[in-house]
Design a protein around this motif. Structure first.
Motif, PDB file in Angstrom:
ATOM      1  N   ILE A  94      74.454  12.731  38.226  1.00  0.00           N
ATOM      2  CA  ILE A  94      75.362  13.496  39.081  1.00  0.00           C
ATOM      3  C   ILE A  94      74.829  13.523  40.512  1.00  0.00           C
ATOM      4  O   ILE A  94      75.577  13.326  41.480  1.00  0.00           O
ATOM      5  CB  ILE A  94      75.548  14.921  38.532  1.00  0.00           C
ATOM      6  CG1 ILE A  94      76.380  14.865  37.253  1.00  0.00           C
ATOM      7  CG2 ILE A  94      76.228  15.823  39.553  1.00  0.00           C
ATOM      8  CD1 ILE A  94      76.528  16.195  36.549  1.00  0.00           C
ATOM      9  N   GLY A  95      73.500  13.731  40.640  1.00  0.00           N
ATOM     10  CA  GLY A  95      72.916  13.768  41.979  1.00  0.00           C
ATOM     11  C   GLY A  95      73.098  12.445  42.714  1.00  0.00           C
ATOM     12  O   GLY A  95      73.571  12.410  43.849  1.00  0.00           O
ATOM     13  N   LEU A  96      72.770  11.343  42.030  1.00  0.00           N
ATOM     14  CA  LEU A  96      72.905  10.031  42.677  1.00  0.00           C
ATOM     15  C   LEU A  96      74.371   9.723  42.962  1.00  0.00           C
ATOM     16  O   LEU A  96      74.704   9.160  44.009  1.00  0.00           O
ATOM     17  CB  LEU A  96      72.319   8.939  41.778  1.00  0.00           C
ATOM     18  CG  LEU A  96      70.804   8.815  41.808  1.00  0.00           C
ATOM     19  CD1 LEU A  96      70.355   7.708  40.875  1.00  0.00           C
ATOM     20  CD2 LEU A  96      70.331   8.510  43.218  1.00  0.00           C
ATOM     21  N   GLY A  97      75.250  10.093  42.023  1.00  0.00           N
ATOM     22  CA  GLY A  97      76.678   9.850  42.231  1.00  0.00           C
ATOM     23  C   GLY A  97      77.189  10.603  43.442  1.00  0.00           C
ATOM     24  O   GLY A  97      77.920  10.053  44.269  1.00  0.00           O
ATOM     25  N   ALA A  98      76.776  11.874  43.568  1.00  0.00           N
ATOM     26  CA  ALA A  98      77.245  12.671  44.701  1.00  0.00           C
ATOM     27  C   ALA A  98      76.726  12.097  46.011  1.00  0.00           C
ATOM     28  O   ALA A  98      77.470  11.965  46.988  1.00  0.00           O
ATOM     29  CB  ALA A  98      76.778  14.121  44.535  1.00  0.00           C
ATOM     30  N   ILE A  99      75.446  11.705  46.029  1.00  0.00           N
ATOM     31  CA  ILE A  99      74.862  11.160  47.259  1.00  0.00           C
ATOM     32  C   ILE A  99      75.547   9.836  47.614  1.00  0.00           C
ATOM     33  O   ILE A  99      75.942   9.607  48.767  1.00  0.00           O
ATOM     34  CB  ILE A  99      73.345  10.953  47.083  1.00  0.00           C
ATOM     35  CG1 ILE A  99      72.651  12.310  46.974  1.00  0.00           C
ATOM     36  CG2 ILE A  99      72.771  10.168  48.241  1.00  0.00           C
ATOM     37  CD1 ILE A  99      71.202  12.219  46.563  1.00  0.00           C
ATOM     38  N   SER A 100      75.730   8.968  46.613  1.00  0.00           N
ATOM     39  CA  SER A 100      76.383   7.683  46.885  1.00  0.00           C
ATOM     40  C   SER A 100      77.791   7.900  47.387  1.00  0.00           C
ATOM     41  O   SER A 100      78.244   7.247  48.325  1.00  0.00           O
ATOM     42  CB  SER A 100      76.452   6.838  45.617  1.00  0.00           C
ATOM     43  OG  SER A 100      75.179   6.539  45.158  1.00  0.00           O
ATOM     44  N   GLY A 101      78.507   8.809  46.725  1.00  0.00           N
ATOM     45  CA  GLY A 101      79.902   9.033  47.085  1.00  0.00           C
ATOM     46  C   GLY A 101      80.036   9.533  48.509  1.00  0.00           C
ATOM     47  O   GLY A 101      80.778   8.960  49.321  1.00  0.00           O
ATOM     48  N   THR A 120      74.537  24.155  32.787  1.00  0.00           N
ATOM     49  CA  THR A 120      75.204  22.902  33.144  1.00  0.00           C
ATOM     50  C   THR A 120      76.382  23.148  34.062  1.00  0.00           C
ATOM     51  O   THR A 120      76.877  22.230  34.700  1.00  0.00           O
ATOM     52  CB  THR A 120      75.714  22.174  31.896  1.00  0.00           C
ATOM     53  OG1 THR A 120      76.604  23.047  31.213  1.00  0.00           O
ATOM     54  CG2 THR A 120      74.579  21.774  30.995  1.00  0.00           C
ATOM     55  N   VAL A 121      76.831  24.419  34.135  1.00  0.00           N
ATOM     56  CA  VAL A 121      77.951  24.742  35.011  1.00  0.00           C
ATOM     57  C   VAL A 121      77.670  24.307  36.437  1.00  0.00           C
ATOM     58  O   VAL A 121      78.546  23.806  37.134  1.00  0.00           O
ATOM     59  CB  VAL A 121      78.228  26.242  34.949  1.00  0.00           C
ATOM     60  CG1 VAL A 121      79.113  26.662  36.090  1.00  0.00           C
ATOM     61  CG2 VAL A 121      78.884  26.586  33.634  1.00  0.00           C
ATOM     62  N   TYR A 122      76.402  24.475  36.871  1.00  0.00           N
ATOM     63  CA  TYR A 122      76.114  24.127  38.259  1.00  0.00           C
ATOM     64  C   TYR A 122      76.222  22.624  38.485  1.00  0.00           C
ATOM     65  O   TYR A 122      76.591  22.180  39.569  1.00  0.00           O
ATOM     66  CB  TYR A 122      74.754  24.696  38.671  1.00  0.00           C
ATOM     67  CG  TYR A 122      74.828  26.190  38.822  1.00  0.00           C
ATOM     68  CD1 TYR A 122      75.438  26.749  39.934  1.00  0.00           C
ATOM     69  CD2 TYR A 122      74.378  27.042  37.821  1.00  0.00           C
ATOM     70  CE1 TYR A 122      75.569  28.111  40.065  1.00  0.00           C
ATOM     71  CE2 TYR A 122      74.499  28.413  37.949  1.00  0.00           C
ATOM     72  CZ  TYR A 122      75.094  28.948  39.072  1.00  0.00           C
ATOM     73  OH  TYR A 122      75.240  30.297  39.197  1.00  0.00           O
ATOM     74  N   GLY A 123      75.898  21.836  37.446  1.00  0.00           N
ATOM     75  CA  GLY A 123      76.161  20.400  37.546  1.00  0.00           C
ATOM     76  C   GLY A 123      77.641  20.144  37.732  1.00  0.00           C
ATOM     77  O   GLY A 123      78.051  19.338  38.576  1.00  0.00           O
TER      78      GLY A 123
END
Lengths: 665, 305
Positions: A273-280, A418-421
């Motif tokens: 999720i972190g990498l996806g958000a940064i890439s996006g 996991t809600v915060y994810g």
């Protein structure tokens, strides 16, 4: 099975035949024709596998002289899904490519170009069908090499050679991680996929290796730096294949390894999720700062890979914490976005190719007013732009909706930490959506609307029919998937269940995972309904205006520009000024070089502003690292000074050391 | 009965939307000590525009003509997904809140493209600002929706504002209501081009946003745009009213009447803000929107803690 293998053979034989035809015009036709024929065969075969359920899956094993290797091909739900994406886009891009390359006929060695194209298709299809690690790596390497050679096609153009080398180095750095990964997974001795397994406590290491190795191919930030160099440098039909489907083999590889590793750990989900958000977010911000149309599109691939990885991350998080509904929605959204992005990104690259072909430039500031000159390219580019910005009633919205829905479901259930994810996924998608809308308003608005900014743009002409039709088909698919999303989701269900099942979730008919699919089945018909209603209302509003204006004076005029008598195209807003306020807000994330010469004095004569967006990862990370490697190599070179006396000294020293060591002094 | 009332809400919204502009203007006039324009002025303006012919710039294409009709269709479609407090939407399903958000995104996209189609630097400038501010407003809107979804346990707008009670302004529920409302008020003012973000009364100022984007539209097209803008104001006001001023009784018609009263109250609130505040400098607007997102994020943390 036989159809798939036949398709691969047609591709390889056709490529070889095109090479023999060489510089003759026949090569162009032969190469494209065999690419289309081979692609259609594999398309039909993989579609039959996906539709036919477990009975239609196949497995083919032949011995191979390579130690540890075997010619082991197979087709399951995941492979079939990716093979469909690859075949579909490759066929349309090949039809386009033949006409795109037609003016090079006789001058360039098109036979070689088509050989590489066909090998690229065959190797991508081989990657998704390989069931042996060695075969997989060979296909993977062939894919990297053939696409590298395709990128180098225009090697006389400035920048292309360096782009090609960047790509080659990046691809091999990624492959190095994959080698280690498969060595770890194959520690039992067999390299068959069915025998691969992570040793105790090594699953996490394997995940990280796969993430780096496959993430490099997919273009995840910070491993993306090769992508905006290489994709624009290739001919446009190749860019479409590379950006549309080749980078998705990275997603395929990641999913395949995740399926091998079984139940994931929670932190894998957060990392994805972190990498996806940064890439996006960074991908779309960098895209917004670009002036080159194809470079802009390449950065959007980084963004969309980010969206896909956000979906996968949600799925992994759901699988790790046993929230099947969230997992199914995450995987469904991610996989559907793989398909959707393949469609609209190749559409946009083909459109960009048509623009470059017609106007001779890809610089946004030199274009404008092309919709009147290139109506089909313009209309299909508009549909692709709206689709990639995630707007209803088109396909991009559907896949983003599924990911959103998984995240919102988790938030509504208030399911632990996991809600915060999930909230991070929602926030990232929201930000990406707004930025993508801004970016494609800029791309379409500046290139196709307004007045032409240069004579080249004013003299542009529409592309030939063989280049227009693939774009029309792709644009039609964007609309069809948007309106027919329930059917598409249903077709995707086997693949989603296969992934969720392999990650340790129960997907029996009465299990909770079906809640996710049940939600999809409940929601998507409404999306179709509202999308249909929207189209009807657009028609209604159009009809209303037509009735009102009938019989009244409808006159042409000049754009009202504050009373200026002679507006010129140079007075239009530019792409840079359009994006500037947004880039200023996010200036800490992207480094933009600005050279400003403000107007001076009472009667200012000249003023100028140059902006150049550099990739901070290239400038701040890779360039210093590679410079350090160069420096180190330079230091080592002092040993090789070219003086014989010194070399004799080395030999004497080496002998002395050996003597001391052997005698144990 | 419930469905009939839902449909009645859509009809009322379509009929009453231009009235909101009259309410805002009347409040502003009272503050300024003027008598002000008639309450129905917006209706007169739209009716006048719809009777006119059209002049289209030679620069423009079909995108320019598509803008107003897609805007209108998108905003009416978003109205179909919109509850009014306890009055559920005509079309309600899990995830409708996202379709609602993205339909308004579609409206913005076509408006911006129509502006760029004229080739005018003015309209390009307005388009640039529009996308900038709305992309910064989106996180606030979405985080508010997350907070309410987590609080109500629902995935549909109608569940978010309808079936549960946020418990009028006391305790955690009250805090959430106030935080989300404050955040969404900023979103409402931004999305509808009101003070302190944009001034609907100023034509031809370098700082305007929405009005400059539609500078080249005239006649029927301008009429449709003004009407669509009024409906959009209703849409946001109804969302805010449904959270901040909930009326939930056993009688659907009372709920509807209470909801409409809430929408009118929001419009009066906007009028008060416009009378008492000056415009923000353009560079300050992003800060306001980030603050709005932070308020909404605080609401999310409150719910999830």
């Amino acid at each position: 099975m036989s159809l798939y293998v036949a398709g691969l053979i047609v591709l390889l034989v056709g490529g070889a035949a095109a090479l023999v035809a060489g510089r003759r015009p026949l090569a162009n036709t032969l190469g494209a024709l065999t690419a289309v024929a081979g692609g259609l065969l594999t398309l039909v075969s993989s579609a039959a596998t996906l539709a036919g359920g477990a009975g239609a899956q196949w497995d083919l094993m032949r011995p191979w002289a390579m130690p540890g290797g075997s010619l082991h091909l197979g087709m399951d739900e995941l492979s079939a899904f990716f093979a469909i994406c690859i075949s579909l886009i490759s066929v349309l891009a090949a039809i386009y490519g033949r006409t795109y390359l037609a003016d090079q006929q006789g001058r360039r060695h098109l036979g070689a170009s088509w050989l590489f194209y066909n090998v690229l298709l065959a190797s991508m299809l081989g990657v998704v069908a390989s069931r042996n690690a060695l075969l997989f790596l060979v296909a993977w390497e062939l894919m990297s090499l053939s696409s590298f050679l395709l990128v180098m096609f225009d090697d006389k153009q400035p920048g292309v050679v360096s782009a090609g080398w960047t790509y080659l180095v990046a691809a091999h750095l990624g492959t190095a991680f994959l080698l280690v990964l498969f060595l770890l997974l194959g520690s039992s001795g067999s390299l068959e996929f069915s025998d691969l397994a992570a040793g105790p406590n090594l699953a996490g290491v394997c995940f990280v290796l796969a993430l780096i190795g496959f993430g490099t191919k997919a273009g995840l930030v910070p491993l993306h730096v090769w992508l905006p160099e290489a994709h624009p440098a290739a001919p446009s039909h190749v860019s479409a294949v590379m950006s549309g489907v080749m980078i998705k083999t990275g997603i395929y590889g990641l999913l395949r390894i995740l399926m091998l590793l079984g139940t994931p750990a929670i932190w894998w989900g957060y990392v994805l999720i972190g990498l996806g958000a940064i890439s996006g977010v960074l991908g779309v911000l960098f895209a917004l700062a670009q002036h080159d149309l194809k470079r802009l599109l390449a950065y959007h691939s980084v963004e969309n890979i980010g969206i896909i990885v956000l979906g996968l991350g949600l799925g992994v998080l759901g699988a790790a914490t046993n929230q099947p509904a969230m997992a199914v929605l995450g995987f469904a959204g991610g996989l559907l976005h793989v398909f959707n992005h393949a469609i609209f990104k190749s559409l946009l690259f083909l459109g960009a190719g048509s623009v470059a072909h017609a106007a001779g430039t890809r610089d946004l500031e030199s274009l404008g007013g092309l919709l009147k000159r290139m109506p089909t390219t313009g209309a299909t580019f508009l549909i692709g732009s709206a689709a990639i910005a995630g707007l209803p009633p088109l396909n991009g919205f559907v896949s983003e909706l599924l990911i959103y829905l998984g995240a919102f479901g988790s938030a509504a259930a208030r399911a632990g930490v996991t809600v915060y994810g999930a909230v991070a996924v929602i926030l990232a998608l929201g930000l990406i959506g707004g930025l993508a809308l801004a970016c494609f308003a800029k791309a379409f608005g500046i290139v196709f609307l307004g007045e032409p900014r240069t004579a080249a743009a004013a003299g542009a002409h529409e592309s030939p029919a063989a280049m227009r039709w693939p774009m029309v088909v792709l644009a039609g698919l964007c609309i069809a998937i948007g309106l027919g999303c329930p059917l598409v989701a249903e077709a995707l269900r086997p693949t989603v269940y296969a992934v969720a099942g392999a990650l340790g979730l129960s997907v029996e008919s009465d299990s909770p995972a079906n809640e996710g699919m049940a939600l999809v089945r409940r929601v998507l018909p409404y999306i179709s309904l509202v999308a249909g209603a929207l189209l009807v209302m657009i028609g209604g509003a159009g009809l209303l205006r037509w009735r009102l204006l009938r019989g009244r004076a409808v006159e042409p005029g000049l754009t009202w520009d504050c009373g200026y008598a002679a507006p010129t195209p140079r007075m239009q807003y530019t792409a840079s000024s359009f994006a500037d306020p947004i880039l200023k807000v996010f200036r800490r994330l992207i480094r933009q070089q600005r050279q400003v010469h403000p107007p001076e004095g009472l009667l200012p004569a000249e003023a100028s502003l140059h902006t150049h967006a550099q990739d901070p990862f290239t400038e701040g990370g890779y360039r210093p690292a590679f410079l350090a490697v160069m420096w180190l190599s330079g230091q080592v070179r002092r040993l090789q000074g070219g003086r014989n006396q010194v070399y004799v000294l080395y030999i004497a020293l080496a002998l002395l050391v050996l003597l001391v060591w052997k005698l144990g002094l | 009965m419930a469905t009939a009332v839902s449909i009645l809400h859509v009809v009322l919204a379509l009929v009453l939307a231009p009235l909101l502009l009259g309410v805002i203007n009347r409040v502003k006039a009272k503050f300024a000590g003027r008598r002000g324009q008639p309450l129905l002025q917006a209706y007169y303006d739209i009716a006048k525009l719809l009777r006119k012919g059209a002049v289209y710039s030679r620069t423009t294409t079909w995108v320019f003509r598509l803008g107003p009709i897609v805007s209108l269709a998108a905003v009416v479609a978003s109205l179909l997904l919109l509850p009014l407090g306890a009055v559920v939407a005509v079309v309600a399903f899990p995830g409708d809140l996202l379709l609602w958000v993205y339909l308004l995104g579609l409206m913005r996209f076509v408006t911006v493209l129509a502006a760029l189609d004229t080739g005018s630097a003015f309209e390009g400038m307005g388009a640039s600002r529009e996308v900038q501010f709305s992309l910064l407003a989106e996180p606030a809107l979405l985080l508010g929706l997350v907070a309410l979804a987590a609080w109500s346990g629902g995935l549909s707008l109608s569940q978010l504002t309808g079936t549960h009670s946020t418990g009028w302004l006391t305790g955690t529920a009250g805090a959430i209501t106030l935080l989300v409302s404050a955040s969404w008020l900023a979103v409402l003012l931004t999305e509808n081009a009101r003070i302190p973000v944009d001034d609907p009364n100023t034509h031809l100022e370098l700082t305007m946003i929405h009005e400059v984007m539609v500078l080249d539209h005239g006649g029927v097209d301008l009429g449709l745009i003004q009407y669509a803008a009024a409906v959009k104001l209703w849409v946001f006001a109804a969302l805010l009213a449904g959270v901040l001023l909930p009326v939930r009784t056993a009688w659907p018609l009372v709920n509807l009447a209470g909801g409409v009263a809430g929408v009118l109250a929001v419009a009066m609130g906007v009028g008060v803000i416009e009378s008492t505040m000056a415009r923000l400098r353009l560079l300050r607007v992003p800060q306001m929107l980030v603050a709005a997102a932070v308020l909404a994020a605080l609401a999310v943390v409150l719910v999830l803690r």
